[in-house]
Each structure stands twice: as structure tokens, then as C-alpha cells.
Scaffold this motif. Structure first.
Motif, PDB file in Angstrom:
ATOM      1  N   GLY A 149       0.859  -1.095   0.020  1.00  0.00           N
ATOM      2  CA  GLY A 149       0.111   0.003   0.023  1.00  0.00           C
ATOM      3  C   GLY A 149       0.838   1.148   0.059  1.00  0.00           C
ATOM      4  N   CYS A 150       2.075   1.152  -0.223  1.00  0.00           N
ATOM      5  CA  CYS A 150       3.054   2.370  -0.198  1.00  0.00           C
ATOM      6  C   CYS A 150       3.029   3.008  -1.570  1.00  0.00           C
ATOM      7  CB  CYS A 150       4.442   2.031   0.338  1.00  0.00           C
ATOM      8  SG  CYS A 150       5.381   1.308  -0.889  1.00  0.00           S
ATOM      9  N   GLY A 151       2.372   2.540  -2.552  1.00  0.00           N
ATOM     10  CA  GLY A 151       2.578   3.242  -3.835  1.00  0.00           C
ATOM     11  C   GLY A 151       3.501   2.851  -4.500  1.00  0.00           C
ATOM     12  N   LYS A 152       4.218   1.587  -4.579  1.00  0.00           N
ATOM     13  CA  LYS A 152       5.085   0.944  -5.382  1.00  0.00           C
ATOM     14  C   LYS A 152       4.739   0.869  -6.764  1.00  0.00           C
ATOM     15  CE  LYS A 152       6.222  -2.480  -3.089  1.00  0.00           C
ATOM     16  NZ  LYS A 152       5.088  -2.408  -2.000  1.00  0.00           N
ATOM     17  N   SER A 153       3.547   0.147  -6.725  1.00  0.00           N
ATOM     18  CA  SER A 153       2.793  -0.118  -8.233  1.00  0.00           C
ATOM     19  C   SER A 153       2.261   1.162  -8.792  1.00  0.00           C
ATOM     20  CB  SER A 153       1.692  -1.276  -7.993  1.00  0.00           C
ATOM     21  OG  SER A 153       2.254  -2.598  -7.589  1.00  0.00           O
ATOM     22  N   THR A 154       1.765   2.189  -7.746  1.00  0.00           N
ATOM     23  CA  THR A 154       1.018   3.361  -8.285  1.00  0.00           C
ATOM     24  C   THR A 154       2.194   4.142  -9.218  1.00  0.00           C
ATOM     25  OG1 THR A 154      -0.564   3.711  -6.656  1.00  0.00           O
ATOM     26  CG2 THR A 154       0.157   5.519  -7.769  1.00  0.00           C
TER      27      THR A 154
ATOM     28  N   GLY B 229       3.663  -0.308  10.441  1.00  0.00           N
ATOM     29  CA  GLY B 229       2.707   0.861  10.356  1.00  0.00           C
ATOM     30  C   GLY B 229       1.443   0.617  10.033  1.00  0.00           C
ATOM     31  N   PRO B 230       0.422   1.575  10.429  1.00  0.00           N
ATOM     32  CA  PRO B 230      -0.981   1.500  10.047  1.00  0.00           C
ATOM     33  C   PRO B 230      -1.234   1.595   8.586  1.00  0.00           C
ATOM     34  CG  PRO B 230      -0.546   3.723  10.793  1.00  0.00           C
ATOM     35  CD  PRO B 230       0.728   3.119  10.958  1.00  0.00           C
ATOM     36  N   ALA B 231      -0.411   1.306   7.562  1.00  0.00           N
ATOM     37  CA  ALA B 231      -0.555   1.703   6.308  1.00  0.00           C
ATOM     38  C   ALA B 231      -1.866   0.715   5.832  1.00  0.00           C
ATOM     39  CB  ALA B 231       0.446   1.346   5.244  1.00  0.00           C
ATOM     40  N   VAL B 232      -2.777   1.252   4.991  1.00  0.00           N
ATOM     41  CA  VAL B 232      -3.973   0.605   4.484  1.00  0.00           C
ATOM     42  C   VAL B 232      -3.541   0.081   3.021  1.00  0.00           C
ATOM     43  CG1 VAL B 232      -6.240   0.432   3.966  1.00  0.00           C
ATOM     44  CG2 VAL B 232      -5.432   1.466   5.913  1.00  0.00           C
ATOM     45  N   ALA B 233      -3.631  -0.972   2.661  1.00  0.00           N
ATOM     46  CA  ALA B 233      -3.109  -1.421   1.142  1.00  0.00           C
ATOM     47  C   ALA B 233      -4.093  -0.950   0.237  1.00  0.00           C
ATOM     48  CB  ALA B 233      -2.946  -3.001   1.047  1.00  0.00           C
ATOM     49  N   ARG B 234      -3.485  -0.523  -0.972  1.00  0.00           N
ATOM     50  CA  ARG B 234      -4.361  -0.214  -2.070  1.00  0.00           C
ATOM     51  C   ARG B 234      -4.018  -0.900  -3.318  1.00  0.00           C
ATOM     52  NH1 ARG B 234      -7.842   4.141  -3.523  1.00  0.00           N
ATOM     53  NH2 ARG B 234      -8.021   4.403  -5.675  1.00  0.00           N
TER      54      ARG B 234
END
Length: 266
Positions: A54-59, A261-266
Motif C-alpha cells: 500500500g505504499c504506492g510502489k505499483s502506483t 505501521g498503519p498503512a492500508v493497502a491499495r
């Protein structure tokens, strides 16, 4: 381990992201998925990006591929062709109704390469990936590893200036994943294609990368980067080196708090 290739760090970047960011949604429901971040990749460099889900790697990868527009900043590719990048997905992205040969030839057909030349180039890549005898087969008859080899052959057949890879080996078992890592390592060291590689695996990043970038939890920002201590050309034997284990431990220390941490996957 052999003499290193000339370092790509001093060259003018092939890809450069400046204050790049991406949000999804509008107003108070908007989700900041990525950035802002600055990033550059030199010609011929193999850059691996690791970070929590969910950290935006694929984005980031999809912006580089032109599949998403950034919400802020810019991503610039210095290229000599209108279609400089080829992308390889985790789920292979190959067409089930096409033969293996037709799948590998697909990008060449889109570019309207003459059929004889397209077939020749596609068959050459099938040979290099160990798939020559599968040219007339359909993907449903292939194993996961063979399907991913088809996807790699299709991407490389168009001779891309930049190769974008989104966790291409994540769905494979550990033994097959190691084999394909080593095959990709050999291929990319020969071709020197500029590569942006997304992975959750620290081992994979160290084996393949010239440089490893660590991203924070969402919205993904770059919190660290490490350059490989292993000169090229190299082989998968570096996995047993003390420096390999030390770098893997260091990267995990950098990443551990972000993963918790509390990251929510996207």
C-alpha cells in the motif's frame, strides 16, 4: 566476481521523477497514495523499489508506464522512441486465446513490424527464454514459470528502452522464483536495459539491483537507498556472501517500522 560495468550514476537520468505525487478520490475522502518523491534512474541501471504493502510502489510504476497521471509533480522519461517502456505484471498479462508465439509477437504487431521480421524476433526471444518448443502452445498448457517467461519474452521482443516490472515473480514458488531471478539477472546484465523493478523481497532486490530504494508507508516517500556492493557481472552465488546477509539485515531494519505501521493497502 569480474570487473564492474561502468557505473551508471554519472549519466544523465533515463527516468526522473520530481515532486511526484498521486492521490485517489476527491475532497475529504481523497487518499494520498504516493509522494511527493524525487527519483532518478540512470541509463542501464537496474533499480529495485521495496516498501510495505500500500505504499504506492505499483502506483509509481503505472505512472512511469503512462497508465496513471500524477496528481502533482512530474515524471519524465528521456527516450528516443514514442513507446520507450514495456511492462511485466505479477499476473503475467498474456492473452489466453493467443499462442505463445502470438503473445510474444503482440507488441511487434502493434508496432506494425512486418510479419516475417516479427516472427523471427519473437522466435529468437522464445529460444533465449527456453520456450522454443512451446511456440504453438496456448498459455493454459504452461506452468506459472513458463507463463512468466512468455511475458518477459514479449516485453523484451520490442527492445524497450525501459523495462517496468511489477513483482513479476511474487506468485511463484521459492525454487522457481530463484531460477527466474538468476535468468533475469543474466539477461539484464547482457542487455543493460534500464529497469524499474518493484518487489516485496529484499533478497530479490539485492540479487538483481544496482541500487535498492526503500519507501515509507503510505503515502510512499523514499526514506533510504543503498547501492549494491556486488560488481557486475555477478551471479546468484552472491546470496551466500556475508555482505549479502549484512545488506539484507540493514534493509530490513529500515523497512521494519514501515511494515508495522498503519498503512492500508491499495
Amino acid at each position: 566476481m569480474g570487473a564492474p560495468h561502468p557505473t551508471p550514476a554519472a549519466a544523465r537520468p533515463k527516468l526522473r521523477a520530481t515532486a511526484l505525487s498521486r492521490s485517489f478520490g476527491r475532497g475529504r475522502t481523497a487518499v494520498d497514495a504516493l509522494g511527493p518523491l524525487d527519483l532518478s534512474i540512470a541509463p542501464g541501471e537496474f533499480l529495485c523499489v521495496v516498501g510495505p504493502s500500500g505504499c504506492g510502489k505499483s502506483t509509481l510504476l503505472r505512472i512511469a508506464a503512462g497508465l496513471l497521471r500524477p496528481s502533482g509533480g512530474e515524471l519524465e522519461i528521456r527516450a528516443g522512441s514514442p513507446r520507450p517502456a514495456a511492462m511485466i505484471f505479477q499476473d503475467y498479462g498474456i492473452h489466453e486465446w493467443k499462442t505463445v508465439l502470438a503473445n510474444v509477437r503482440f507488441g511487434l504487431d502493434i508496432r506494425r513490424l512486418p510479419r516475417r521480421e516479427a516472427d523471427r524476433r519473437a522466435r529468437e526471444w522464445l529460444r533465449r527464454l527456453g520456450l522454443a518448443e512451446c511456440a504453438d502452445a496456448y498459455p493454459a498448457t504452461l506452468s506459472g514459470g513458463m507463463r512468466q517467461r512468455v511475458a518477459i519474452a514479449r516485453a523484451l521482443a520490442v527492445e524497450p528502452e525501459i523495462l517496468l516490472m511489477d513483482e513479476p515473480f511474487a506468485a511463484l514458488d521459492a525454487q522457481l522464483r530463484t531460477i527466474l531471478q538468476d535468468e533475469l539477472l543474466e539477461l539484464t546484465q547482457t542487455l543493460r536495459t534500464t529497469t524499474l523493478f518493484i518487489t516485496h523481497s529484499l533478497e530479490e532486490a539485492i540479487v538483481l539491483g544496482d541500487r535498492v530504494v526503500v519507501m515509507s508507508a503510505r503515502p510512499g516517500r523514499i526514506i533510504a537507498e543503498r547501492r549494491s556492493p556486488f560488481p557486475r557481472p555477478r551471479t546468484g552465488d552472491i546470496r551466500s556472501a556475508p555482505e549479502f546477509a549484512a545488506l539484507e539485515r540493514e534493509l530490513w531494519r529500515l523497512l521494519r517500522d514501515e511494515v508495522r505501521g498503519p498503512a492500508v493497502a491499495r
